[in-house]
Design a protein around this motif. Structure first.
Motif, PDB file in Angstrom:
ATOM      1  N   GLN A  39       0.811  -1.215  -0.040  1.00 20.13           N
ATOM      2  CA  GLN A  39      -0.037  -0.050  -0.151  1.00 20.13           C
ATOM      3  C   GLN A  39       0.649   1.167  -0.005  1.00 20.13           C
ATOM      4  O   GLN A  39       1.821   1.407   0.840  1.00 20.13           O
ATOM      5  CB  GLN A  39      -0.951  -0.213   1.148  1.00 20.13           C
ATOM      6  N   ALA A  40       0.777   2.028  -1.042  1.00 16.58           N
ATOM      7  CA  ALA A  40       1.380   3.228  -1.095  1.00 16.58           C
ATOM      8  C   ALA A  40       0.760   4.556  -0.639  1.00 16.58           C
ATOM      9  O   ALA A  40      -0.651   4.237  -0.402  1.00 16.58           O
ATOM     10  CB  ALA A  40       1.668   3.491  -2.580  1.00 16.58           C
ATOM     11  N   PRO A  41       1.378   5.521  -0.148  1.00 20.55           N
ATOM     12  CA  PRO A  41       0.439   6.445   0.506  1.00 20.55           C
ATOM     13  C   PRO A  41      -0.505   7.083  -0.433  1.00 20.55           C
ATOM     14  O   PRO A  41      -0.530   7.385  -1.465  1.00 20.55           O
ATOM     15  CB  PRO A  41       1.603   7.743   0.885  1.00 20.55           C
ATOM     16  N   GLY A  42      -1.708   7.078   0.236  1.00 16.84           N
ATOM     17  CA  GLY A  42      -2.924   7.757  -0.621  1.00 16.84           C
ATOM     18  C   GLY A  42      -3.418   6.617  -1.475  1.00 16.84           C
ATOM     19  O   GLY A  42      -4.397   7.166  -2.572  1.00 16.84           O
ATOM     20  N   LYS A  43      -2.990   5.597  -1.875  1.00 14.02           N
ATOM     21  CA  LYS A  43      -3.776   4.572  -2.515  1.00 14.02           C
ATOM     22  C   LYS A  43      -4.051   3.190  -2.019  1.00 14.02           C
ATOM     23  O   LYS A  43      -3.624   3.093  -0.819  1.00 14.02           O
ATOM     24  CB  LYS A  43      -2.551   4.085  -3.606  1.00 14.02           C
ATOM     25  N   ARG A  45      -4.569  -0.598  -1.137  1.00  9.97           N
ATOM     26  CA  ARG A  45      -3.726  -1.795  -1.238  1.00  9.97           C
ATOM     27  C   ARG A  45      -4.039  -2.729  -2.415  1.00  9.97           C
ATOM     28  O   ARG A  45      -4.920  -2.950  -2.858  1.00  9.97           O
ATOM     29  CB  ARG A  45      -4.173  -2.622   0.154  1.00  9.97           C
ATOM     30  N   THR A  90       7.676   1.738  -3.828  1.00  6.42           N
ATOM     31  CA  THR A  90       7.495   2.250  -2.506  1.00  6.42           C
ATOM     32  C   THR A  90       6.226   1.959  -1.790  1.00  6.42           C
ATOM     33  O   THR A  90       5.272   2.237  -2.238  1.00  6.42           O
ATOM     34  CB  THR A  90       7.945   3.736  -2.260  1.00  6.42           C
ATOM     35  N   GLY A  91       6.179   1.698  -0.415  1.00  3.81           N
ATOM     36  CA  GLY A  91       4.894   1.419   0.313  1.00  3.81           C
ATOM     37  C   GLY A  91       4.929   0.628   1.160  1.00  3.81           C
ATOM     38  O   GLY A  91       6.409   0.023   1.487  1.00  3.81           O
ATOM     39  N   GLN A 117       7.831  -1.386   5.924  1.00  2.00           N
ATOM     40  CA  GLN A 117       8.094  -0.162   5.144  1.00  2.00           C
ATOM     41  C   GLN A 117       9.113  -0.554   3.994  1.00  2.00           C
ATOM     42  O   GLN A 117      10.247  -0.848   4.357  1.00  2.00           O
ATOM     43  CB  GLN A 117       8.437   1.181   5.880  1.00  2.00           C
ATOM     44  N   THR A 119      11.118   1.599   1.171  1.00  2.85           N
ATOM     45  CA  THR A 119      11.346   3.028   0.281  1.00  2.85           C
ATOM     46  C   THR A 119      12.316   2.867  -0.640  1.00  2.85           C
ATOM     47  O   THR A 119      13.623   2.687  -0.217  1.00  2.85           O
ATOM     48  CB  THR A 119      11.591   3.986   1.457  1.00  2.85           C
TER      49      THR A 119
END
Length: 122
Positions: A39-43, A45, A90-91, A117, A119
């Protein structure tokens, strides 16, 4: 019940590699489908890869040829080898298990780890 604990995340540069591990404990004698999700930020899973009890694997198109899912049944451990990493990889990566479902829809998996995490910098 199955408990899942991920490890191996970190920060790497694009083109680098990481190997994630997921240690399973609890009632592992029963055969499960295992999977990796991210799961990326704002997206939402999304599914990355799955492996069933007989070793058949599936991969998201975005990771085919770069990532490899595997499992060591003797150690009750699931792995995700990630090569040629890209910033879009990244996620937070999650390990999941289910004794009925073995697809890419995360909502149908019943057991989850806490996530690790990853990155990737350009």
């Amino acid at each position: 019940q199955v408990q899942l604990v991920e490890s191996g995340g970190g920060a790497v540069q694009a083109g680098g590699s990481l190997r994630l591990s997921c240690a399973a404990s609890g009632y592992t004698a029963r055969r499960y489908c295992m999977g990796w999700f991210r799961q990326a930020p704002g997206k939402e899973r999304e599914g990355v890869a799955t492996i069933n009890s007989i070793g058949s694997t599936t991969y998201a198109d975005s990771v085919k040829g770069r990532f490899t899912i595997s499992q060591d049944n003797a150690k009750n451990t699931l792995y995700l080898q990630m090569n040629s990493l890209k910033p879009e990889d990244t996620g937070v990566y999650y390990c999941a298990a289910d004794h009925l479902y073995c697809g890419n829809r995360w909502r149908y998996f019943g057991y989850w780890g806490q996530g690790t995490q990853v990155t990737v910098s350009s």
